[in-house]
Design a protein around this motif. Structure first.
Motif, PDB file in Angstrom:
ATOM      1  N   GLN A  37       5.255  -2.974  -1.670  1.00  0.00           N
ATOM      2  CA  GLN A  37       4.696  -1.699  -2.144  1.00  0.00           C
ATOM      3  C   GLN A  37       5.030  -1.423  -3.612  1.00  0.00           C
TER       4      GLN A  37
ATOM      5  N   ARG B  15      -8.967  -6.749  -1.332  1.00  0.00           N
ATOM      6  CA  ARG B  15      -7.830  -5.826  -1.435  1.00  0.00           C
ATOM      7  C   ARG B  15      -7.064  -5.828  -0.113  1.00  0.00           C
ATOM      8  N   LEU B  16      -5.844  -5.325  -0.188  1.00  0.00           N
ATOM      9  CA  LEU B  16      -5.011  -5.236   1.003  1.00  0.00           C
ATOM     10  C   LEU B  16      -4.235  -3.929   0.944  1.00  0.00           C
ATOM     11  N   THR B  17      -4.350  -3.119   1.981  1.00  0.00           N
ATOM     12  CA  THR B  17      -3.644  -1.843   2.026  1.00  0.00           C
ATOM     13  C   THR B  17      -2.397  -1.993   2.893  1.00  0.00           C
ATOM     14  N   ILE B  18      -1.257  -1.669   2.301  1.00  0.00           N
ATOM     15  CA  ILE B  18       0.018  -1.770   3.011  1.00  0.00           C
ATOM     16  C   ILE B  18       0.578  -0.378   3.243  1.00  0.00           C
ATOM     17  N   GLU B  19       1.012  -0.105   4.451  1.00  0.00           N
ATOM     18  CA  GLU B  19       1.647   1.174   4.772  1.00  0.00           C
ATOM     19  C   GLU B  19       2.895   1.356   3.897  1.00  0.00           C
TER      20      GLU B  19
END
Length: 238
Positions: free
Chosen positions: A122, A78-82
């Motif tokens: 996003q 997974r990758l969390t983007i602001e």
């Protein structure tokens, strides 16, 4: 098969963190053109083994062989983007050092995500994000593709499509693929060889064999084996 076809080989690797055994004498081999799937319960050591293969962790014992000059593409779980970060898919894919727009468009088209090129990162769905992450891994022109839970956040229909895409990439590019998955009932039909891990290798082999192995049944239960029976595995003829 000659040594030149072996992309990476882990032999009798052991790891422990603060006296907790994470891997115990684990061996794994990935050849060019193969899809190897790593399965096991949470805490089985799958992520640790992947880090060893990537060279991010040095094992306490055992050995790791990587083919000279090997290029590895890694797709994270997974990758969390602001949310406030103004980042398009195109811009995100340049962060790995690739500046050529044509190369980015080509890999996005290859994974069926060219329409996402100018979309904010996003605003894309879970399935679309997985395709973008796969495209990012492919930009390295990898000999070995490592996929950590590639169907994370993807609906059932999308899961089948993604596994079919992975199979097509293997045939088209001739790369080896090491895949980590919890999704047993679908992944078995998309792989050549399964390694079932729970700190040590419990069982390994072709999917039909593994799903009938006592160690597999002990970990996942007989119901899982019955469910898997409706997804027969077929080897692709080269």
């Amino acid at each position: 098969m000659s040594l030149e076809n072996i992309l990476v080989q882990v032999h009798s690797v052991s790891m422990k963190f603060q006296q907790l055994i994470v891997l115990k004498a684990v061996s794994l081999k990935v050849r060019r053109g193969e899809i190897i799937t790593l399965i096991g319960p949470n805490g089985a050591g799958k992520s640790t083994l992947v880090r060893v293969v990537l060279g991010l962790l040095k094992p306490e014992s055992g050995s790791v062989y990587r083919q000279s000059g090997i290029k590895i593409g890694y797709m994270p779980q997974r990758l969390t983007i602001e949310p406030t970060l103004p980042l398009t898919v195109s811009r995100f894919l340049t962060l790995g050092g690739v500046k050529k727009r044509t190369a980015i468009k080509q890999v996005l088209e290859e994974v069926g995500a060219l329409a996402l090129l100018k979309r904010p990162l996003q605003n894309i769905s879970g399935g679309e994000m997985q395709r973008v992450l796969l495209a990012r891994a492919l930009l390295r022109e990898p000999d070995l593709l490592i996929l950590d839970e590639p169907i994370q956040g993807v609906d059932v229909a999308g899961q089948y499509e993604l596994y079919e895409l992975i199979s097509q990439l293997r045939k088209k590019r001739g790369c080896g693929i090491l895949m980590v998955s919890h999704d047993l009932h679908i992944v078995m039909a998309a792989t050549d060889y399964v390694l079932c891990l729970n700190q040590k290798v419990c069982c390994s082999g072709h999917p039909e064999i593994v799903t009938q192995h006592p160690a597999y049944l002990e970990l996942f239960g007989s119901r899982a084996a019955r469910d898997l029976a409706i997804y027969p595995h077929r080897h692709v003829q080269s």
